[in-house]
Design a protein around this motif. Structure first.
Motif, PDB file in Angstrom:
ATOM      1  N   SER A 184       0.854  -1.268   0.098  1.00 30.12           N
ATOM      2  CA  SER A 184      -0.170   0.046   0.113  1.00 30.12           C
ATOM      3  C   SER A 184       0.631   1.213  -0.020  1.00 30.12           C
ATOM      4  CB  SER A 184      -1.012  -0.006   1.219  1.00 30.12           C
ATOM      5  OG  SER A 184      -0.077  -0.119   2.340  1.00 30.12           O
ATOM      6  N   ILE A 185       1.859   1.198   0.812  1.00 26.53           N
ATOM      7  CA  ILE A 185       2.844   2.413   0.841  1.00 26.53           C
ATOM      8  C   ILE A 185       3.572   2.757  -0.604  1.00 26.53           C
ATOM      9  CG2 ILE A 185       4.930   3.545   1.794  1.00 26.53           C
ATOM     10  CD1 ILE A 185       4.225   2.003   4.494  1.00 26.53           C
ATOM     11  N   GLU A 186       4.066   1.451  -1.077  1.00 28.69           N
ATOM     12  CA  GLU A 186       4.706   1.514  -2.503  1.00 28.69           C
ATOM     13  C   GLU A 186       3.901   2.152  -3.519  1.00 28.69           C
ATOM     14  OE1 GLU A 186       7.609  -1.759  -4.305  1.00 28.69           O
ATOM     15  OE2 GLU A 186       5.655  -2.129  -4.574  1.00 28.69           O
ATOM     16  N   THR A 187       2.414   1.688  -3.575  1.00 22.93           N
ATOM     17  CA  THR A 187       1.518   2.148  -4.473  1.00 22.93           C
ATOM     18  C   THR A 187       1.483   3.680  -4.456  1.00 22.93           C
ATOM     19  OG1 THR A 187       0.328   0.100  -4.235  1.00 22.93           O
ATOM     20  CG2 THR A 187      -1.018   1.884  -5.303  1.00 22.93           C
ATOM     21  N   SER A 188       1.433   4.301  -3.247  1.00 22.52           N
ATOM     22  CA  SER A 188       1.220   5.613  -3.151  1.00 22.52           C
ATOM     23  C   SER A 188       2.511   6.573  -3.874  1.00 22.52           C
ATOM     24  CB  SER A 188       1.222   6.077  -1.572  1.00 22.52           C
ATOM     25  OG  SER A 188       2.285   5.579  -0.643  1.00 22.52           O
ATOM     26  N   TRP A 189       3.648   5.789  -4.127  1.00 17.96           N
ATOM     27  CA  TRP A 189       4.628   6.493  -4.657  1.00 17.96           C
ATOM     28  C   TRP A 189       4.482   6.719  -6.163  1.00 17.96           C
ATOM     29  CZ3 TRP A 189       8.907   3.104  -1.460  1.00 17.96           C
ATOM     30  CH2 TRP A 189       8.960   3.646  -0.083  1.00 17.96           C
ATOM     31  N   ARG A 190       3.811   6.060  -6.585  1.00 16.65           N
ATOM     32  CA  ARG A 190       3.734   5.847  -7.989  1.00 16.65           C
ATOM     33  C   ARG A 190       3.118   7.189  -8.809  1.00 16.65           C
ATOM     34  NH1 ARG A 190       2.012  -0.676  -9.069  1.00 16.65           N
ATOM     35  NH2 ARG A 190       3.792  -1.349  -7.846  1.00 16.65           N
ATOM     36  N   GLY A 191       3.547   7.644  -9.865  1.00 23.14           N
ATOM     37  CA  GLY A 191       3.166   8.571 -10.333  1.00 23.14           C
ATOM     38  C   GLY A 191       3.426  10.015  -9.871  1.00 23.14           C
ATOM     39  N   GLY A 192       4.271  10.187  -8.842  1.00 24.04           N
ATOM     40  CA  GLY A 192       4.428  11.463  -8.226  1.00 24.04           C
ATOM     41  C   GLY A 192       5.599  12.148  -8.718  1.00 24.04           C
TER      42      GLY A 192
END
Length: 608
Positions: A184-192
């Protein structure tokens, strides 16, 4: 005129030297300045990423030691071949895993074999697997709390492992392990705006917002690093590959160029997390930084060129003062206009940077306030649940005591002292019962310390009738009881009465005002279990609420007629007894509550 020409030639000679200084020295200065600003922005993102990771992991760190102290877990590692203990431990771990939203929880013996797991029903169950090669097991087996991150060899899912030794009489008899999902944390890093990845001590990337970098190494994959990684099987069968990078530096700033990313250059900020043995890296593209620096240099060069032009015009003005005066004025105005435009652009860029910094600071303040509010809300919720539960459990005995007190007063007026004395005795018994309830009432999410003992169902039902008699009479309900030839059950007397009072009272509420107001209570003995059934002839339980009927504070009654705690408390009491409580609808109408309890053995009855 000769002097003017001399000065003009001197100025033309000095211009290249000045441009060299501005382009190379000024360019380095501008790049360093903008790089410092970019580093400040990236450091804020790095702090947020580290804080999110630390917060996510700290939620689970104390849990293995708490569950390792569970009596069922200790009994299992002491008797690993006991199927009943193993089944109970599997169910308990599965429930805790669902409640805590962790990835997996499992128990291992001292030889590394897994004997119970929350995923025991799944194809990738850990039960029977041996993880003695994992460092977290080896460290916990020595009596230490351990942490480890790896790719699961069975589930092939990445996670962070917390392990704790299981002590039985000061001896280490097993290890319990928590696996926490980090996707879940890794997903939040995508596309930033930033590229974030986490690397282990060997330089291997195991968390990243760029999937193509996963399991790549930012350090050379020499034999020594590969041997350490393979010894712990940290990444199972995943293929490790080097990430083609070229490192550079700009004074104190670290730069990295990645070939697979179209040769892009990144500013790199890193922070080591000692408690997790991770290094969190934030990458920010330097293209925009260098573009800003180039824009600044172009502006300065343009300014110098215009200044040189103005100087040339000034030097020639004496020779052609009259004919050049108008041209000098136009050139000066053009120069001022261009300088103002460039200055305004730079001011706008600085303003945007200041606004972004202020916004980030406000976000951090709101995060701290939200965390404080969540802690306070949790305290208030716990206090409200305990007070509401105590009020709910004491209302029914108080109502029964009030009925007996009113009846005793009438009997005294009629000089029927013997019967009045009996009512007073019953009131005293109810007061003792309420005192016992207040002693035993605990938060129904925790296991109580009351020792279970053999309890006779007919005696518990007789005491229950004293409490619910007034409610049955008010509802004009007909209670039919069949408890013949039923053995004693393993339970707590007072808490079993609480369960019966709650369910029978709900049944009376369900049949009140209906044509058929019968309530049936029956029991049967099946192997080592006693099944107690309570059926009413009411409207039954709607399918839409069947899954929520045992949730705390869930009620279908009107405002002021119920707290929604009775069935929730009853469910947890029966669960503490080692049994189960469920509800279904009868084929002919009405709800059927089914209480399954363990039958007390002959040896237990004799011991009591």
């Amino acid at each position: 005129m000769q002097s003017v020409r001399y000065r003009l030639v001197l100025a033309i000679c000095l211009i290249p030297a000045l441009l060299y200084v501005v382009i190379f020295q000024g360019g380095a200065l501008a790049t360093r300045s903008y790089m410092n600003e970019a580093s400040l922005q990236a450091s804020s993102a790095l702090r947020l990423a580290v804080s999110a990771l630390s917060g996510h992991l700290s939620r689970y760190e104390p849990l293995p030691a708490l569950i390792a102290d569970h009596d069922g877990i200790k009994d299992l590692v002491a008797h690993p071949n006991d199927n009943s203990l193993r089944e109970a431990a599997n169910l308990y771990l599965k429930e805790i895993n669902t409640l805590l939203e962790s990835s997996d929880i499992y128990v291992m013996t001292m030889d590394g074999s897994t004997i119970a797991a929350s995923n025991y029903e799944e194809p990738t169950s850990f039960v029977g697997q041996n993880f003695s090669y994992r460092p977290y097991f080896q460290e916990a087996a020595k009596g230490n709390q351990s942490r480890f991150y790896a790719l699961g060899t069975t589930s092939l899912k990445r996670g962070y492992y917390f392990a704790s030794p299981i002590f039985v009489e000061n001896n280490i008899t097993g290890v319990i392990v928590f696996k926490v999902d980090i996707d879940s944390i890794e997903t939040s890093w995508r596309g930033g705006e930033y590229k974030i990845f986490v690397s282990d001590p060997e330089g291997i990337i195991f968390m990243t917002g760029s999937p193509e970098w996963l399991y790549s190494s930012i350090l050379p994959l020499n034999a020594e690093r590969l041997q350490r990684t393979q010894a712990s099987r940290r990444y199972a069968e995943a293929v490790l590959k080097p990430l083609p990078i070229k490192r550079d530096s700009l004074e104190e700033h670290q730069l990295m160029t990645i070939s697979t990313a179209a040769g892009r250059e990144y500013l790199v900020l890193s922070q080591y997390m000692p408690e997790a043995d991770w290094t969190v890296n934030v990458l920010m593209e330097t293209a925009s930084v260098r573009a800003q620096a180039r824009t600044t240099i172009v502006a300065v060069v343009l300014f110098l060129c215009l200044a040189g032009l103005a100087l040339a015009i000034f030097l020639q003005r004496r020779a052609r003062l009259e004919e050049r005066m108008r041209m000098q004025l136009e050139a000066r105005n053009e120069l001022e206009r261009r300088v103002e435009e460039r200055t305004a652009d730079l001011a706008l860029v600085n303003q945007r940077i200041e606004e972004e910094i202020a916004e980030r600071r406000l976000t951090e303040q709101e995060l701290r306030k939200t965390q404080a509010d969540l802690i306070q809300a949790g305290k208030l919720a716990g206090l409200g649940q305990m007070s509401a539960a105590l009020s709910h459990e004491l209302n029914q005995p108080l109502a029964a005591a009030k009925t007996y007190a009113d009846s005793a007063a009438m009997l005294i007026d009629l000089e029927r002292v013997g019967e009045a004395r009996d009512n007073v005795r019953r009131i005293s018994g109810l007061i003792d019962r309420m005192a016992s309830i207040s002693r035993h009432l605990r938060n129904f999410a925790r296991k109580p310390n009351e020792k279970l003992r053999p309890v006779a169902l007919d005696a518990a039902m007789a005491d229950t009738l004293e409490i619910v008699a007034a409610r049955l009479k008010a509802a004009d309900a007909d209670l039919e009881i069949d408890l013949s030839d039923t053995p004693m059950v393993k339970a707590g007397s007072v808490r079993l009465q609480q369960v019966l009072v709650n369910i029978i009272t709900n049944a009376a509420d369900a049949v009140e005002g209906l044509a058929d107001r019968r309530i049936h209570v029956s029991a049967e003995h099946l192997d080592s279990k006693v099944i107690l059934t309570i059926r009413d002839h009411g409207p039954g339980v709607p399918a839409a609420i069947a899954e929520r009927i045992f949730d705390p504070f869930f009620t279908t009654k009107g405002v002021g007629k119920g707290l929604g705690l009775g069935l929730s408390i009853s469910y947890n009491i029966v669960k503490d007894f080692g049994g189960s409580l469920s509800v279904t609808n009868h084929a002919e109408g009405g709800a059927v509550f089914r209480i399954e309890l363990e039958a007390a053995t002959v040896a237990q009855e004799a011991a009591e």
